[in-house]
Design a protein around this motif. Structure first.
Motif, PDB file in Angstrom:
ATOM      1  N   SER A  23       0.846  -1.180   0.000  1.00 43.87           N
ATOM      2  CA  SER A  23       0.000   0.000   0.000  1.00 43.87           C
ATOM      3  C   SER A  23       0.885   1.235   0.000  1.00 43.87           C
ATOM      4  O   SER A  23       2.024   1.202   0.445  1.00 43.87           O
ATOM      5  CB  SER A  23      -0.934  -0.003   1.208  1.00 43.87           C
ATOM      6  OG  SER A  23      -0.199   0.142   2.384  1.00 43.87           O
ATOM      7  N   ALA A  24       0.324   2.318  -0.516  1.00 41.80           N
ATOM      8  CA  ALA A  24       1.055   3.572  -0.518  1.00 41.80           C
ATOM      9  C   ALA A  24       0.094   4.646  -0.080  1.00 41.80           C
ATOM     10  O   ALA A  24      -1.029   4.723  -0.574  1.00 41.80           O
ATOM     11  CB  ALA A  24       1.596   3.869  -1.905  1.00 41.80           C
ATOM     12  N   LEU A  25       0.500   5.429   0.809  1.00 44.42           N
ATOM     13  CA  LEU A  25      -0.295   6.486   1.393  1.00 44.42           C
ATOM     14  C   LEU A  25      -1.599   5.942   1.928  1.00 44.42           C
ATOM     15  O   LEU A  25      -2.650   6.551   1.844  1.00 44.42           O
ATOM     16  CB  LEU A  25      -0.568   7.606   0.363  1.00 44.42           C
ATOM     17  CG  LEU A  25       0.670   8.309  -0.224  1.00 44.42           C
ATOM     18  CD1 LEU A  25       0.230   9.276  -1.313  1.00 44.42           C
ATOM     19  CD2 LEU A  25       1.425   9.047   0.845  1.00 44.42           C
ATOM     20  N   GLY A  26      -1.573   4.745   2.347  1.00 42.79           N
ATOM     21  CA  GLY A  26      -2.738   4.106   2.946  1.00 42.79           C
ATOM     22  C   GLY A  26      -3.730   3.604   1.923  1.00 42.79           C
ATOM     23  O   GLY A  26      -4.817   3.163   2.268  1.00 42.79           O
ATOM     24  N   ILE A  27      -3.368   3.597   0.639  1.00 37.78           N
ATOM     25  CA  ILE A  27      -4.268   3.109  -0.414  1.00 37.78           C
ATOM     26  C   ILE A  27      -3.622   1.868  -1.001  1.00 37.78           C
ATOM     27  O   ILE A  27      -2.444   1.864  -1.378  1.00 37.78           O
ATOM     28  CB  ILE A  27      -4.470   4.181  -1.496  1.00 37.78           C
ATOM     29  CG1 ILE A  27      -5.020   5.472  -0.893  1.00 37.78           C
ATOM     30  CG2 ILE A  27      -5.371   3.660  -2.590  1.00 37.78           C
ATOM     31  CD1 ILE A  27      -5.100   6.623  -1.844  1.00 37.78           C
ATOM     32  N   GLN A  28      -4.387   0.837  -1.046  1.00 40.74           N
ATOM     33  CA  GLN A  28      -3.854  -0.403  -1.590  1.00 40.74           C
ATOM     34  C   GLN A  28      -3.854  -0.371  -3.114  1.00 40.74           C
ATOM     35  O   GLN A  28      -4.348   0.575  -3.740  1.00 40.74           O
ATOM     36  CB  GLN A  28      -4.698  -1.569  -1.080  1.00 40.74           C
ATOM     37  CG  GLN A  28      -4.551  -1.728   0.419  1.00 40.74           C
ATOM     38  CD  GLN A  28      -5.369  -2.900   0.925  1.00 40.74           C
ATOM     39  OE1 GLN A  28      -6.214  -3.408   0.225  1.00 40.74           O
ATOM     40  NE2 GLN A  28      -5.108  -3.307   2.146  1.00 40.74           N
ATOM     41  N   TRP A  32      -5.373   2.310  -6.045  1.00 40.06           N
ATOM     42  CA  TRP A  32      -4.552   3.063  -6.985  1.00 40.06           C
ATOM     43  C   TRP A  32      -5.024   2.857  -8.433  1.00 40.06           C
ATOM     44  O   TRP A  32      -5.039   3.806  -9.229  1.00 40.06           O
ATOM     45  CB  TRP A  32      -3.073   2.682  -6.873  1.00 40.06           C
ATOM     46  CG  TRP A  32      -2.430   3.314  -5.668  1.00 40.06           C
ATOM     47  CD1 TRP A  32      -2.006   2.705  -4.550  1.00 40.06           C
ATOM     48  CD2 TRP A  32      -2.156   4.680  -5.522  1.00 40.06           C
ATOM     49  NE1 TRP A  32      -1.479   3.582  -3.658  1.00 40.06           N
ATOM     50  CE2 TRP A  32      -1.578   4.842  -4.256  1.00 40.06           C
ATOM     51  CE3 TRP A  32      -2.348   5.833  -6.274  1.00 40.06           C
ATOM     52  CZ2 TRP A  32      -1.159   6.080  -3.747  1.00 40.06           C
ATOM     53  CZ3 TRP A  32      -1.924   7.040  -5.762  1.00 40.06           C
ATOM     54  CH2 TRP A  32      -1.352   7.156  -4.525  1.00 40.06           C
TER      55      TRP A  32
END
Length: 184
Positions: A23-28, A32
């Motif tokens: 995940s990045a910035l809390g978005i899986q 994205w």
């Protein structure tokens, strides 16, 4: 029997296989992808891609309509040509029938004229033959009359030579002279 295990996942926690989902910035990852699609759609809307696509489709539709109109015109022209050729074929057929009827009439007239000419020729030849027969009969009668006159003359000469002598001739001469004297 097989044992069943229950797995529960905790957000941000490890995945059921023991590994944690990135995940990045809390978005899986799925988020994205959804976000990227929204950005692409936003860019497409800002760049007026739907209107460009609609314009292309409109041009394509106009081209198809133009082709359909051209095809309809060509079909009308083809139908008109077909009707024209059918009319010409009917006219040609009618002309052929008229020519055939005219030729039949002309042939009948020629046959009738030939029959009339043959009848007239036969009549002329018959008349000529009758005339020749009549001429031959006249010539024969003239010949018979001449032969009869010669025979009568010869018979009269023989009779006169037998019945008349020089004295009878003298009496006839005197009688003829006396008849001439009375005429004067």
């Amino acid at each position: 029997m097989a044992e069943t295990q229950a797995h529960t996942t905790v957000p941000g926690g490890p995945a059921p296989g023991g590994e944690a989902e990135p995940s990045a910035l809390g978005i899986q990852a799925g988020g994205w992808v959804a976000l990227a699609m929204l950005v692409v759609f936003a860019i497409a809307l800002v760049a007026k891609v739907p209107s460009i696509i609609a314009g292309m489709l409109d041009r394509k539709i106009a081209g198809i309509r133009e082709q359909l109109d051209t095809a309809a015109k060509l079909r009308k022209e083809a139908e008109a040509l077909k009707a024209d050729y059918e009319a010409k074929a009917r006219d040609a057929h009618r002309e052929v029938e008229e020519m055939r009827a005219g030729a039949a009439r002309q042939a009948e007239e020629i046959v009738a004229k030939a029959k009339a000419d043959a009848t007239a020729l036969i009549a002329r030849h018959g008349a000529m033959a009758e005339e020749k027969i009549a001429a031959a009969e006249r010539a024969m009668l003239a010949e018979i009359r001449a032969t009869a006159a010669d025979a009568a003359t010869n018979a009269a000469r023989a009779l006169i030579a037998e019945k008349h002598d020089a004295g009878a001739d003298q009496a006839l001469v005197d009688k003829a002279i006396a008849g001439l004297g009375r005429l004067n």
